[in-house]
Design a protein around this motif. Structure first.
Motif, PDB file in Angstrom:
ATOM      1  N   LYS A 174       0.109 -12.865   6.301  1.00 40.65           N
ATOM      2  CA  LYS A 174       0.224 -12.562   4.885  1.00 40.65           C
ATOM      3  C   LYS A 174      -0.166 -11.099   4.723  1.00 40.65           C
ATOM      4  O   LYS A 174      -1.335 -10.741   4.822  1.00 40.65           O
ATOM      5  CB  LYS A 174      -0.680 -13.459   4.043  1.00 40.65           C
ATOM      6  CG  LYS A 174      -0.576 -13.200   2.528  1.00 40.65           C
ATOM      7  CD  LYS A 174      -1.521 -14.109   1.750  1.00 40.65           C
ATOM      8  CE  LYS A 174      -1.398 -13.864   0.240  1.00 40.65           C
ATOM      9  NZ  LYS A 174      -2.378 -14.668  -0.525  1.00 40.65           N
ATOM     10  N   HIS A 224       0.246  -6.006  -2.516  1.00 42.91           N
ATOM     11  CA  HIS A 224       1.262  -6.025  -1.473  1.00 42.91           C
ATOM     12  C   HIS A 224       1.022  -4.803  -0.580  1.00 42.91           C
ATOM     13  O   HIS A 224       1.033  -3.664  -1.050  1.00 42.91           O
ATOM     14  CB  HIS A 224       2.648  -5.965  -2.126  1.00 42.91           C
ATOM     15  CG  HIS A 224       3.782  -6.173  -1.180  1.00 42.91           C
ATOM     16  ND1 HIS A 224       4.073  -5.300  -0.154  1.00 42.91           N
ATOM     17  CD2 HIS A 224       4.733  -7.148  -1.133  1.00 42.91           C
ATOM     18  CE1 HIS A 224       5.137  -5.728   0.495  1.00 42.91           C
ATOM     19  NE2 HIS A 224       5.557  -6.856  -0.083  1.00 42.91           N
ATOM     20  N   VAL A 257      -1.307  -8.594   3.036  1.00 42.65           N
ATOM     21  CA  VAL A 257      -1.993  -8.326   1.786  1.00 42.65           C
ATOM     22  C   VAL A 257      -2.982  -7.176   1.968  1.00 42.65           C
ATOM     23  O   VAL A 257      -3.545  -6.984   3.052  1.00 42.65           O
ATOM     24  CB  VAL A 257      -2.736  -9.597   1.310  1.00 42.65           C
ATOM     25  CG1 VAL A 257      -3.825  -9.996   2.285  1.00 42.65           C
ATOM     26  CG2 VAL A 257      -3.311  -9.428  -0.083  1.00 42.65           C
ATOM     27  N   SER A 298       3.897  -2.164  -0.662  1.00 40.82           N
ATOM     28  CA  SER A 298       4.049  -1.376  -1.887  1.00 40.82           C
ATOM     29  C   SER A 298       2.866  -0.452  -2.146  1.00 40.82           C
ATOM     30  O   SER A 298       3.020   0.599  -2.777  1.00 40.82           O
ATOM     31  CB  SER A 298       4.232  -2.310  -3.086  1.00 40.82           C
ATOM     32  OG  SER A 298       5.365  -3.137  -2.932  1.00 40.82           O
TER      33      SER A 298
END
Length: 472
Positions: free
Chosen positions: A331, A230, A333, A233
């Motif tokens: 997304k 993530h 990522v 995070s």
């Protein structure tokens, strides 16, 4: 490879007309020539795509059947990959022997959405045939096959022996041909290799190409965390492989267009001043060249002209990048992996194997913390130079001028035909590179095309070439 010695200038061969029966056969065969080209282009012979291996074999079978039907002595030599097609006309005592080299495999057609018409459904628009393989190399090698087949069908004897070597792995490095070549040296023995897998200098400006750059291709794999993370995070705390990949690739080239890998230029041969001056006389127009490729402006190594950069200086290009989310939408990522495909074009004296070591040392020095890299070399080959003053180059000039109506210019080409330097080494022969295509034919790109007018001129030039070489 060192610059070949310049031979004393031989007498120019005569431009005598072809036998009437041969010329009539060529003139009457234009529709047949085009129909057979389109039939061959329909076969999706993509050597790099395992799902197309049957099609590559089908393209080889198509060609073998055509040559057999014309009366050539033909054989298919099995390899660990695709077959080598070898064919020949009867020997002619006392005359030179010419070997025509070409390939029946083609590049992948992707991205398909950019094609105006399907890549393996040939379409003729504005006097050009659009299809994958049209100019690289099915259309061009077929000009020589047509000229020989029509000469034989005319009932007239050829003035020299012509051999053919057509392979199915040129687009993936010619590995099997490279391994087989020493075993085939006696069978392929010749005075000159003739190759049409390049371009004219420009519209209405045919060329005899006297040099090609070499090639070295690689894939770089970059790994970071064990799985995708993530980005909210973990972003800023864990090294991002996609970012690291971009940094590594960017570190290989400076803002002046020079490759920034230590030691790379140590072996680069300088461009002879006589060639630099000759190329300047060609009258290249950078704005016109940029427009022909759809670029707003040109950029390259400082201190060199556009022709010098693309013919006789090393280059580095990224060919593909893969990492993270590439589907629709966002997304966020932090990807675990990233990879890139990239390639170098090499000039005389550069060794692909030595280059690999230089790249590995560069990556070791520039790799960011928390990142692991793996370099996978693919295929490589040295540059090739030919003698622009040889009797065969003079013969080619006569034949090309006769077919195109204007004398050809002497140039180099930036592309690579990996096996040619090996031909010079193993067969101890001259090389003739006679490109009938154009720089904007989009070889390796969507909407590849080939001018049918140049296709027919190429057939005519090929037929005249056999006569000119025989009298050289």
């Amino acid at each position: 490879m060192s610059q070949p010695e310049q031979s004393s200038t031989p007498a120019t061969p005569s431009a005598s007309p072809l036998p009437t029966e041969v010329q009539s056969r060529l003139d009457e065969g234009k529709q047949r020539h085009e129909a057979e080209l389109i039939e061959w282009l329909k076969i999706p012979s993509i050597s790099s795509d395992s799902s197309r291996h049957d099609d590559v074999q089908r393209a080889a079978d198509w060609l073998r059947e055509k040559m057999n039907a014309a009366g050539l002595q033909t054989e298919s030599i099995s390899t660990n990959g695709f077959p080598l097609l070898v064919a020949s006309t009867p020997p002619v005592p006392g005359a030179p022997v010419a070997l025509v080299y070409g390939h029946y495999d083609v590049q992948p057609p992707e991205p398909l959405e950019l094609w105006t018409s399907p890549p393996f459904e040939p379409v003729v628009r504005d006097g050009k045939v659009f299809a994958r393989g049209a100019t690289d190399d099915k259309g061009q090698v077929l000009t020589h096959i047509h000229s020989v087949c029509d000469w034989l069908a005319s009932g007239q004897a050829l003035p020299l022996q012509i051999k053919f070597l057509i392979e199915g792995e040129e687009e993936v490095g010619s590995k099997n041909l490279d391994e087989w070549l020493p075993q085939l040296a006696e069978k392929l023995a010749c005075d000159v290799v003739v190759v049409s897998d390049s371009s004219q200098y420009g519209p209405g400006r045919p060329a005899v190409t006297c040099g090609l750059r070499g090639i070295a291709t690689y894939e770089l794999f970059v790994d970071g965390p064990s799985h995708d993370l993530h980005s909210g995070s973990f972003g800023g705390a864990v090294a991002n492989p996609a970012m690291a990949l971009c940094q590594l690739l960017a570190s290989m080239k400076d803002t002046d267009g020079k490759i920034a890998i230590d030691g790379l230029y140590d072996d680069v041969a300088a461009i002879p001043e006589i060639e630099r001056q000759a190329w300047k006389q060609l009258g290249a127009d950078d704005a016109e060249f940029a427009n022909s490729v759809g670029a707003s402006e040109l950029h390259g190594e400082a201190g060199y002209t556009t022709d010098e950069r693309r013919w006789a200086r090393p280059s580095l290009d990224i060919n593909g990048l893969t990492s993270g989310h590439q589907g629709e939408g966002v997304k966020t990522v932090l990807p675990a992996k990233a990879s890139a495909k990239f390639s170098f074009r090499l000039v005389p004296n550069q060794d692909p194997k030595r280059l690999t070591g230089l790249i590995e040392s560069h990556l070791e020095r520039h790799c960011p913390p928390g990142i692991r890299w793996t370099l996978k070399p693919d295929h490589g080959a040295g540059a090739m130079l030919a003698d622009a003053n040889s009797r065969y180059a003079k013969a080619a000039s006569v034949a090309v001028e006769k077919a195109f109506g204007t004398p050809p210019v002497m140039i180099r080409e930036g592309g690579s035909i990996p096996i040619l330097a090996r031909f010079q080494e193993v067969l101890d022969c001259d090389c003739l590179l006679l490109g009938w295509g154009q720089n904007d034919d989009a070889a390796h790109s969507p909407n590849e095309k080939f001018s049918l007018e140049d296709f027919h001129r190429g057939i005519q030039a090929s037929a005249s070439l056999w006569q000119a070489i025989a009298s050289a």
